[in-house]
Design a protein around this motif. Structure first.
Motif, PDB file in Angstrom:
ATOM      1  N   GLU A  29       0.853  -1.259   0.178  1.00 22.36           N
ATOM      2  CA  GLU A  29       0.103  -0.095  -0.140  1.00 22.36           C
ATOM      3  C   GLU A  29       0.785   1.277   0.107  1.00 22.36           C
ATOM      4  OE1 GLU A  29      -3.180   2.067   2.971  1.00 22.36           O
ATOM      5  OE2 GLU A  29      -2.878   0.071   3.208  1.00 22.36           O
ATOM      6  N   TRP A  30       1.925   1.313   1.003  1.00 19.82           N
ATOM      7  CA  TRP A  30       2.678   2.463   1.106  1.00 19.82           C
ATOM      8  C   TRP A  30       3.896   2.572   0.073  1.00 19.82           C
ATOM      9  CZ3 TRP A  30       1.654   6.800   3.688  1.00 19.82           C
ATOM     10  CH2 TRP A  30       0.706   6.665   4.524  1.00 19.82           C
ATOM     11  N   GLY A  31       4.355   1.414  -0.569  1.00 21.97           N
ATOM     12  CA  GLY A  31       5.274   1.675  -1.478  1.00 21.97           C
ATOM     13  C   GLY A  31       5.094   2.027  -2.878  1.00 21.97           C
ATOM     14  N   ASN A  32       3.821   1.704  -3.159  1.00 23.45           N
ATOM     15  CA  ASN A  32       3.184   1.816  -4.292  1.00 23.45           C
ATOM     16  C   ASN A  32       2.407   3.370  -4.381  1.00 23.45           C
ATOM     17  OD1 ASN A  32       4.151  -0.444  -5.946  1.00 23.45           O
ATOM     18  ND2 ASN A  32       2.589  -1.346  -4.521  1.00 23.45           N
ATOM     19  N   THR A  33       2.614   3.879  -3.324  1.00 21.84           N
ATOM     20  CA  THR A  33       1.841   5.377  -3.421  1.00 21.84           C
ATOM     21  C   THR A  33       2.507   6.484  -4.396  1.00 21.84           C
ATOM     22  OG1 THR A  33       1.095   7.124  -1.983  1.00 21.84           O
ATOM     23  CG2 THR A  33       3.096   6.258  -1.621  1.00 21.84           C
ATOM     24  N   ARG A  35       2.268   9.808  -3.674  1.00 23.11           N
ATOM     25  CA  ARG A  35       2.525  10.928  -2.840  1.00 23.11           C
ATOM     26  C   ARG A  35       3.810  11.623  -3.132  1.00 23.11           C
ATOM     27  NH1 ARG A  35      -1.065   8.845   2.338  1.00 23.11           N
ATOM     28  NH2 ARG A  35      -3.175   8.978   1.350  1.00 23.11           N
ATOM     29  N   LYS A  36       3.955  12.769  -2.889  1.00 21.21           N
ATOM     30  CA  LYS A  36       5.450  13.329  -2.817  1.00 21.21           C
ATOM     31  C   LYS A  36       6.206  13.048  -1.757  1.00 21.21           C
ATOM     32  CE  LYS A  36       4.196  15.895  -6.427  1.00 21.21           C
ATOM     33  NZ  LYS A  36       4.704  15.685  -7.721  1.00 21.21           N
ATOM     34  N   TYR A  37       7.436  13.103  -1.954  1.00 21.87           N
ATOM     35  CA  TYR A  37       8.440  12.663  -0.748  1.00 21.87           C
ATOM     36  C   TYR A  37       8.156  13.228   0.487  1.00 21.87           C
ATOM     37  CZ  TYR A  37      10.970  11.097  -5.027  1.00 21.87           C
ATOM     38  OH  TYR A  37      11.315  10.499  -6.085  1.00 21.87           O
ATOM     39  N   TRP A  38       7.927  14.396   0.780  1.00 25.60           N
ATOM     40  CA  TRP A  38       7.697  15.152   1.890  1.00 25.60           C
ATOM     41  C   TRP A  38       6.654  14.707   2.810  1.00 25.60           C
ATOM     42  CZ3 TRP A  38      11.374  16.836   5.033  1.00 25.60           C
ATOM     43  CH2 TRP A  38      12.690  17.160   4.479  1.00 25.60           C
ATOM     44  N   ARG A  39       5.427  14.440   2.032  1.00 25.64           N
ATOM     45  CA  ARG A  39       4.166  13.895   2.267  1.00 25.64           C
ATOM     46  C   ARG A  39       4.488  12.660   2.977  1.00 25.64           C
ATOM     47  NH1 ARG A  39      -1.775  14.354   0.507  1.00 25.64           N
ATOM     48  NH2 ARG A  39      -2.879  13.241   2.384  1.00 25.64           N
ATOM     49  N   ILE A  40       5.060  11.532   2.335  1.00 27.47           N
ATOM     50  CA  ILE A  40       5.513  10.249   2.876  1.00 27.47           C
ATOM     51  C   ILE A  40       6.218  10.405   4.168  1.00 27.47           C
ATOM     52  CG2 ILE A  40       6.473   8.051   2.163  1.00 27.47           C
ATOM     53  CD1 ILE A  40       3.862   8.338   1.215  1.00 27.47           C
ATOM     54  N   ALA A  41       7.201  11.294   4.124  1.00 28.46           N
ATOM     55  CA  ALA A  41       8.189  11.324   5.157  1.00 28.46           C
ATOM     56  C   ALA A  41       7.525  11.771   6.357  1.00 28.46           C
ATOM     57  CB  ALA A  41       9.115  12.465   4.838  1.00 28.46           C
ATOM     58  N   LYS A  42       6.375  12.299   6.337  1.00 29.16           N
ATOM     59  CA  LYS A  42       5.708  12.763   7.747  1.00 29.16           C
ATOM     60  C   LYS A  42       4.627  11.218   8.074  1.00 29.16           C
ATOM     61  CE  LYS A  42       5.230  16.943   6.130  1.00 29.16           C
ATOM     62  NZ  LYS A  42       4.324  18.110   6.027  1.00 29.16           N
ATOM     63  N   SER A  43       4.552  10.278   7.341  1.00 25.64           N
ATOM     64  CA  SER A  43       3.702   9.256   7.476  1.00 25.64           C
ATOM     65  C   SER A  43       4.009   8.372   8.679  1.00 25.64           C
ATOM     66  CB  SER A  43       3.669   8.446   6.212  1.00 25.64           C
ATOM     67  OG  SER A  43       4.704   7.649   6.020  1.00 25.64           O
ATOM     68  N   PRO A  44       2.943   7.683   9.183  1.00 23.76           N
ATOM     69  CA  PRO A  44       3.388   6.837  10.483  1.00 23.76           C
ATOM     70  C   PRO A  44       4.013   5.606   9.851  1.00 23.76           C
ATOM     71  CG  PRO A  44       0.844   7.365  10.080  1.00 23.76           C
ATOM     72  CD  PRO A  44       1.740   7.974   9.080  1.00 23.76           C
ATOM     73  N   ILE A  45       4.020   4.921   8.766  1.00 19.58           N
ATOM     74  CA  ILE A  45       4.703   3.687   8.472  1.00 19.58           C
ATOM     75  C   ILE A  45       6.258   4.256   8.366  1.00 19.58           C
ATOM     76  CG2 ILE A  45       4.556   4.230   5.831  1.00 19.58           C
ATOM     77  CD1 ILE A  45       3.508   0.924   7.224  1.00 19.58           C
TER      78      ILE A  45
END
Length: 73
Positions: A29-33, A35-45
């Motif tokens: 789910e998260w690896g294929n997103t 979303r931009k880099y900074w948005r993913i950097a703030k993710s719980p995963i």
């Protein structure tokens, strides 16, 4: 953010997340997103996967501890 950007391809991201203990479903789910880099950097995963212990194993210093140490001397 830098580590996520280094894992350029979605399959690399999924493989890295699985190797760090994230269940396959969540890693897919998260690896294929897209979303931009900074948005993913703030993710719980990523906070769960790339925690403080990970960065210390990579040889990076904790800025808060270093600042506290320098102020004590």
């Amino acid at each position: 953010m830098i580590r996520w950007k280094e894992w350029k391809q979605p399959k690399t991201r999924v493989r890295q997340l699985i190797s760090m203990g994230i269940p396959k479903g969540k890693a897919d789910e998260w690896g294929n997103t897209r979303r931009k880099y900074w948005r993913i950097a703030k993710s719980p995963i990523l906070h769960q996967t790339l925690d403080l212990a990970y960065w210390q194993d990579q040889g990076l210093l904790n800025v808060a501890r270093r600042t506290h140490f320098l102020r004590q001397t």
